[in-house]
Design a protein around this motif. Structure first.
Motif, PDB file in Angstrom:
ATOM      1  N   PHE A   1      39.402  41.556  32.401  1.00 48.60           N
ATOM      2  CA  PHE A   1      40.841  41.474  32.655  1.00 48.60           C
ATOM      3  C   PHE A   1      41.527  42.828  32.538  1.00 48.60           C
ATOM      4  N   LEU A   2      40.788  43.847  32.090  1.00 46.96           N
ATOM      5  CA  LEU A   2      41.334  45.207  32.009  1.00 46.96           C
ATOM      6  C   LEU A   2      40.985  46.041  33.248  1.00 46.96           C
ATOM      7  N   ASN A   3      40.231  45.467  34.181  1.00 50.29           N
ATOM      8  CA  ASN A   3      39.812  46.186  35.381  1.00 50.29           C
ATOM      9  C   ASN A   3      40.999  46.528  36.271  1.00 50.29           C
ATOM     10  N   SER A   4      40.817  47.567  37.060  1.00 51.48           N
ATOM     11  CA  SER A   4      41.853  47.984  38.006  1.00 51.48           C
ATOM     12  C   SER A   4      41.968  46.969  39.141  1.00 51.48           C
ATOM     13  N   PHE A   5      43.177  46.797  39.624  1.00 52.38           N
ATOM     14  CA  PHE A   5      43.403  46.009  40.838  1.00 52.38           C
ATOM     15  C   PHE A   5      44.220  46.848  41.826  1.00 52.38           C
ATOM     16  N   PHE A   6      44.068  48.168  41.718  1.00 48.22           N
ATOM     17  CA  PHE A   6      44.812  49.101  42.568  1.00 48.22           C
ATOM     18  C   PHE A   6      44.371  49.006  44.024  1.00 48.22           C
ATOM     19  N   SER A   7      43.061  49.022  44.271  1.00 54.48           N
ATOM     20  CA  SER A   7      42.572  49.026  45.653  1.00 54.48           C
ATOM     21  C   SER A   7      42.631  47.624  46.244  1.00 54.48           C
ATOM     22  N   SER A   8      42.694  47.566  47.562  1.00 50.68           N
ATOM     23  CA  SER A   8      42.774  46.275  48.255  1.00 50.68           C
ATOM     24  C   SER A   8      41.555  45.402  47.939  1.00 50.68           C
ATOM     25  N   GLN A   9      40.438  46.035  47.643  1.00 45.99           N
ATOM     26  CA  GLN A   9      39.210  45.316  47.294  1.00 45.99           C
ATOM     27  C   GLN A   9      39.409  44.426  46.051  1.00 45.99           C
ATOM     28  N   PHE A  10      40.286  44.847  45.135  1.00 48.41           N
ATOM     29  CA  PHE A  10      40.469  44.127  43.877  1.00 48.41           C
ATOM     30  C   PHE A  10      41.873  43.554  43.686  1.00 48.41           C
ATOM     31  N   ALA A  11      42.751  43.727  44.651  1.00 48.22           N
ATOM     32  CA  ALA A  11      44.154  43.305  44.520  1.00 48.22           C
ATOM     33  C   ALA A  11      44.295  41.810  44.227  1.00 48.22           C
ATOM     34  N   LYS A  12      43.399  41.006  44.747  1.00 49.51           N
ATOM     35  CA  LYS A  12      43.463  39.548  44.540  1.00 49.51           C
ATOM     36  C   LYS A  12      43.235  39.167  43.078  1.00 49.51           C
ATOM     37  N   ASN A  13      42.709  40.087  42.289  1.00 47.29           N
ATOM     38  CA  ASN A  13      42.407  39.803  40.876  1.00 47.29           C
ATOM     39  C   ASN A  13      43.613  39.960  39.954  1.00 47.29           C
ATOM     40  N   LYS A  14      44.692  40.530  40.456  1.00 47.62           N
ATOM     41  CA  LYS A  14      45.847  40.871  39.613  1.00 47.62           C
ATOM     42  C   LYS A  14      46.373  39.678  38.809  1.00 47.62           C
ATOM     43  N   ALA A  15      46.772  38.615  39.461  1.00 52.14           N
ATOM     44  CA  ALA A  15      47.364  37.463  38.753  1.00 52.14           C
ATOM     45  C   ALA A  15      46.388  36.822  37.757  1.00 52.14           C
ATOM     46  N   PRO A  16      45.125  36.547  38.152  1.00 52.21           N
ATOM     47  CA  PRO A  16      44.210  35.951  37.165  1.00 52.21           C
ATOM     48  C   PRO A  16      43.920  36.882  35.979  1.00 52.21           C
ATOM     49  N   GLN A  17      43.827  38.177  36.233  1.00 53.99           N
ATOM     50  CA  GLN A  17      43.588  39.122  35.138  1.00 53.99           C
ATOM     51  C   GLN A  17      44.755  39.137  34.159  1.00 53.99           C
ATOM     52  N   MET A  18      45.962  39.193  34.672  1.00 56.22           N
ATOM     53  CA  MET A  18      47.130  39.229  33.791  1.00 56.22           C
ATOM     54  C   MET A  18      47.225  37.934  32.972  1.00 56.22           C
ATOM     55  N   GLU A  19      46.876  36.820  33.583  1.00 54.82           N
ATOM     56  CA  GLU A  19      46.881  35.540  32.860  1.00 54.82           C
ATOM     57  C   GLU A  19      45.826  35.544  31.742  1.00 54.82           C
ATOM     58  N   LYS A  20      44.636  36.068  32.040  1.00 49.63           N
ATOM     59  CA  LYS A  20      43.569  36.141  31.023  1.00 49.63           C
ATOM     60  C   LYS A  20      43.966  37.076  29.885  1.00 49.63           C
ATOM     61  N   LEU A  21      44.609  38.194  30.212  1.00 52.70           N
ATOM     62  CA  LEU A  21      45.063  39.122  29.173  1.00 52.70           C
ATOM     63  C   LEU A  21      46.075  38.431  28.264  1.00 52.70           C
ATOM     64  N   LYS A  22      47.045  37.757  28.843  1.00 52.82           N
ATOM     65  CA  LYS A  22      48.063  37.057  28.043  1.00 52.82           C
ATOM     66  C   LYS A  22      47.439  35.971  27.171  1.00 52.82           C
ATOM     67  N   MET A  23      46.485  35.237  27.706  1.00 57.09           N
ATOM     68  CA  MET A  23      45.798  34.192  26.951  1.00 57.09           C
ATOM     69  C   MET A  23      45.006  34.808  25.794  1.00 57.09           C
ATOM     70  N   PHE A  24      44.334  35.912  26.082  1.00 52.05           N
ATOM     71  CA  PHE A  24      43.560  36.607  25.054  1.00 52.05           C
ATOM     72  C   PHE A  24      44.468  37.025  23.903  1.00 52.05           C
ATOM     73  N   ILE A  25      45.611  37.607  24.224  1.00 54.24           N
ATOM     74  CA  ILE A  25      46.556  38.068  23.200  1.00 54.24           C
ATOM     75  C   ILE A  25      47.143  36.883  22.438  1.00 54.24           C
ATOM     76  N   SER A  26      47.427  35.798  23.113  1.00 51.83           N
ATOM     77  CA  SER A  26      48.022  34.642  22.425  1.00 51.83           C
ATOM     78  C   SER A  26      47.067  34.048  21.386  1.00 51.83           C
ATOM     79  N   ASN A  27      45.765  34.262  21.555  1.00 57.85           N
ATOM     80  CA  ASN A  27      44.765  33.748  20.605  1.00 57.85           C
ATOM     81  C   ASN A  27      44.352  34.774  19.552  1.00 57.85           C
TER      82      ASN A  27
END
Length: 185
Positions: free
Chosen positions: A113-139
């Motif tokens: 969830f800390l991976n880059s989503f800058f390039s178009s190759q990884f842009a689709k990962n942005k929302a799921p990564q941010m959700e996983k980061l928030k979930m990780f922090i909440s626990n």
């Protein structure tokens, strides 16, 4: 004009001790624990990733320069020299993040969830990564500090802050920025 010069002289003479006090206040706050510490990877010349980028091959990635390696070591020294307790260090899978984490802290764990989503190759990962980061922090149990070695886009998206290479951004569990520390490379 003399009054403005006078004010400038006063500002310059009190600025250094004030900055030192602010740094000491931040260090004291970090020693209390319970902080999220986001670190943008140390200096890696260029921007984005090369077209032939392969997450499993560092030779195909944008990597730290010698200046960046020195900066990563300085990051680690900041935490060691100030006896700041770290619970865990987490890094993106990108080689420049892993090398920063290794040089600064030695031990770290990969979190996608800390991976880059800058390039178009990884842009689709942005929302799921941010959700996983928030979930990780909440626990997370907030006794000590957590370190996240990651990318500009992750820090910008989660903290609404634009970091420099190697910059340390301290936030609370609610992702509210407390302060930042720029480490020269």
């Amino acid at each position: 004009m003399k009054f403005i010069n006078f004010l400038l002289i006063i500002f310059i003479t009190i600025n250094s001790p004030v900055k030192a006090d602010l740094n000491q206040n931040l260090i004291n706050e970090l020693k209390q624990g319970g902080k999220l510490i986001f670190i943008r990877h140390a200096y890696a010349p260029g921007g984005g990733d090369p077209k032939n980028f392969d997450i499993n091959d560092c030779k195909t990635q944008r990597n730290l320069s010698n200046s960046g390696r020195n900066q990563a070591k300085k990051i680690g020294s900041f935490f060691k020299d100030n006896n700041i307790l770290i619970d865990e260090v987490y890094s993106s899978e990108w080689c420049r993040c892993k090398e920063t984490a290794s040089l600064a802290f030695n031990d770290f764990e990969i979190k996608s969830f800390l991976n880059s989503f800058f390039s178009s190759q990884f842009a689709k990962n942005k929302a799921p990564q941010m959700e996983k980061l928030k979930m990780f922090i909440s626990n997370w149990n907030e006794d000590k500090n957590l370190v996240f070695v990651t990318h500009y886009v992750v820090i910008s998206e989660s903290l609404n802050y634009a970091p420099s290479s190697g910059e340390i951004i301290i936030s609370n569990k609610d992702f509210k920025v407390i302060d930042t520390i720029e480490i020269e490379y």
